[in-house]
Design a protein around this motif. Structure first.
Motif, PDB file in Angstrom:
ATOM      1  N   ALA A   1       7.594   0.639  -5.905  1.00 36.61           N
ATOM      2  CA  ALA A   1       7.304   1.760  -6.461  1.00 36.61           C
ATOM      3  C   ALA A   1       6.007   1.726  -6.877  1.00 36.61           C
ATOM      4  O   ALA A   1       5.155   0.678  -7.269  1.00 36.61           O
ATOM      5  CB  ALA A   1       8.112   2.355  -7.577  1.00 36.61           C
ATOM      6  N   CYS A   2       5.303   2.783  -6.468  1.00 38.24           N
ATOM      7  CA  CYS A   2       3.678   3.064  -6.757  1.00 38.24           C
ATOM      8  C   CYS A   2       3.352   3.199  -8.091  1.00 38.24           C
ATOM      9  O   CYS A   2       3.964   4.145  -8.667  1.00 38.24           O
ATOM     10  CB  CYS A   2       3.070   4.278  -5.829  1.00 38.24           C
ATOM     11  SG  CYS A   2       1.276   4.615  -6.060  1.00 38.24           S
ATOM     12  N   PRO A   3       2.503   2.375  -8.486  1.00 35.62           N
ATOM     13  CA  PRO A   3       2.123   2.538 -10.042  1.00 35.62           C
ATOM     14  C   PRO A   3       1.152   3.729 -10.251  1.00 35.62           C
ATOM     15  O   PRO A   3       1.183   4.089 -11.436  1.00 35.62           O
ATOM     16  CB  PRO A   3       1.335   1.394 -10.535  1.00 35.62           C
ATOM     17  CG  PRO A   3       0.653   0.759  -8.989  1.00 35.62           C
ATOM     18  CD  PRO A   3       1.747   1.146  -8.097  1.00 35.62           C
ATOM     19  N   ARG A   4       0.691   4.296  -9.291  1.00 33.81           N
ATOM     20  CA  ARG A   4      -0.300   5.598  -9.563  1.00 33.81           C
ATOM     21  C   ARG A   4       0.619   6.826  -9.381  1.00 33.81           C
ATOM     22  O   ARG A   4       0.504   7.617 -10.293  1.00 33.81           O
ATOM     23  CB  ARG A   4      -1.297   5.476  -8.275  1.00 33.81           C
ATOM     24  CG  ARG A   4      -2.351   6.658  -8.587  1.00 33.81           C
ATOM     25  CD  ARG A   4      -3.440   6.697  -7.490  1.00 33.81           C
ATOM     26  NE  ARG A   4      -4.175   5.685  -7.838  1.00 33.81           N
ATOM     27  CZ  ARG A   4      -5.038   5.195  -6.532  1.00 33.81           C
ATOM     28  NH1 ARG A   4      -5.262   6.053  -5.387  1.00 33.81           N
ATOM     29  NH2 ARG A   4      -5.824   4.309  -6.703  1.00 33.81           N
ATOM     30  N   CYS A   5       1.522   7.051  -8.322  1.00 34.62           N
ATOM     31  CA  CYS A   5       2.162   8.214  -8.335  1.00 34.62           C
ATOM     32  C   CYS A   5       3.399   8.302  -8.410  1.00 34.62           C
ATOM     33  O   CYS A   5       4.203   9.344  -8.350  1.00 34.62           O
ATOM     34  CB  CYS A   5       1.855   8.810  -6.587  1.00 34.62           C
ATOM     35  SG  CYS A   5       2.376   8.189  -5.591  1.00 34.62           S
ATOM     36  N   GLY A   6       4.274   6.757  -8.389  1.00 35.41           N
ATOM     37  CA  GLY A   6       5.596   6.728  -8.700  1.00 35.41           C
ATOM     38  C   GLY A   6       6.529   6.760  -7.266  1.00 35.41           C
ATOM     39  O   GLY A   6       7.679   6.684  -7.365  1.00 35.41           O
TER      40      GLY A   6
ATOM     41  N   ARG B   1       0.843  -1.103  -0.042  1.00 34.36           N
ATOM     42  CA  ARG B   1      -0.113  -0.003  -0.171  1.00 34.36           C
ATOM     43  C   ARG B   1       0.825   1.197   0.040  1.00 34.36           C
ATOM     44  O   ARG B   1       1.842   1.268   0.956  1.00 34.36           O
ATOM     45  CB  ARG B   1      -0.793   0.210   1.379  1.00 34.36           C
ATOM     46  CG  ARG B   1      -1.817   0.974   1.384  1.00 34.36           C
ATOM     47  CD  ARG B   1      -2.603   0.944   2.322  1.00 34.36           C
ATOM     48  NE  ARG B   1      -3.937   1.891   2.373  1.00 34.36           N
ATOM     49  CZ  ARG B   1      -3.786   3.221   3.105  1.00 34.36           C
ATOM     50  NH1 ARG B   1      -2.815   3.710   3.345  1.00 34.36           N
ATOM     51  NH2 ARG B   1      -4.804   3.962   2.948  1.00 34.36           N
ATOM     52  N   CYS B   2       0.549   2.197  -0.863  1.00 38.99           N
ATOM     53  CA  CYS B   2       1.365   3.415  -0.991  1.00 38.99           C
ATOM     54  C   CYS B   2       1.020   4.420   0.239  1.00 38.99           C
ATOM     55  O   CYS B   2      -0.119   4.588   0.368  1.00 38.99           O
ATOM     56  CB  CYS B   2       1.088   4.095  -2.327  1.00 38.99           C
ATOM     57  SG  CYS B   2       1.881   5.820  -2.525  1.00 38.99           S
ATOM     58  N   GLY B   3       1.929   4.994   0.837  1.00 41.08           N
ATOM     59  CA  GLY B   3       1.766   5.629   1.933  1.00 41.08           C
ATOM     60  C   GLY B   3       1.203   7.206   1.423  1.00 41.08           C
ATOM     61  O   GLY B   3       0.812   8.000   2.422  1.00 41.08           O
ATOM     62  N   SER B   4       1.671   7.260   0.094  1.00 43.65           N
ATOM     63  CA  SER B   4       1.151   8.841  -0.258  1.00 43.65           C
ATOM     64  C   SER B   4      -0.165   8.860  -0.746  1.00 43.65           C
ATOM     65  O   SER B   4      -0.790   9.849  -0.386  1.00 43.65           O
ATOM     66  CB  SER B   4       2.255   9.334  -1.338  1.00 43.65           C
ATOM     67  OG  SER B   4       1.924  10.701  -1.822  1.00 43.65           O
ATOM     68  N   CYS B   5      -0.614   7.875  -1.533  1.00 43.89           N
ATOM     69  CA  CYS B   5      -1.905   8.072  -2.420  1.00 43.89           C
ATOM     70  C   CYS B   5      -2.856   6.672  -2.249  1.00 43.89           C
ATOM     71  O   CYS B   5      -3.885   6.727  -2.698  1.00 43.89           O
ATOM     72  CB  CYS B   5      -1.490   8.094  -3.891  1.00 43.89           C
ATOM     73  SG  CYS B   5      -1.202   6.439  -4.759  1.00 43.89           S
ATOM     74  N   ALA B   6      -2.450   5.856  -1.267  1.00 47.59           N
ATOM     75  CA  ALA B   6      -3.100   4.725  -0.720  1.00 47.59           C
ATOM     76  C   ALA B   6      -3.435   3.803  -1.934  1.00 47.59           C
ATOM     77  O   ALA B   6      -4.208   2.715  -1.559  1.00 47.59           O
ATOM     78  CB  ALA B   6      -4.300   5.194  -0.070  1.00 47.59           C
TER      79      ALA B   6
END
Ligand SMILES: [Zn+2]
Length: 70
Positions: free
Chosen positions: A38-43, A24-29
């Protein structure tokens, strides 16, 4: 014969209630499976281990017709 998970990084097995292991991304969830660095939504590189629920909607699936690597 002892049971050995073929990919221990993919799910919490053996366990009484096994779960798939995602991130789970800590920036955009955003949630990914399998886990990614790496987050596929916000990188951003703020992905943390996230256990997925045991129930949900199956959107797609596939099969593999060969044995996993030894
Ligand atoms: Zn993100």
């Amino acid at each position: 014969m002892a049971q050995v998970p073929f990919a221990p990084e993919v799910f919490t097995w053996p366990a009484e209630s096994p779960q798939l292991i995602g991130a789970r991304c800590g920036s955009c969830a955003a949630v990914t499976f399998p886990a990614q660095d790496a987050c596929p939504r916000c990188g951003k590189l703020e992905m943390a281990r996230h256990l997925l629920p045991r129930e949900g909607t199956l959107w797609t699936w596939t099969t593999q017709e060969f044995l996993p690597k030894a």
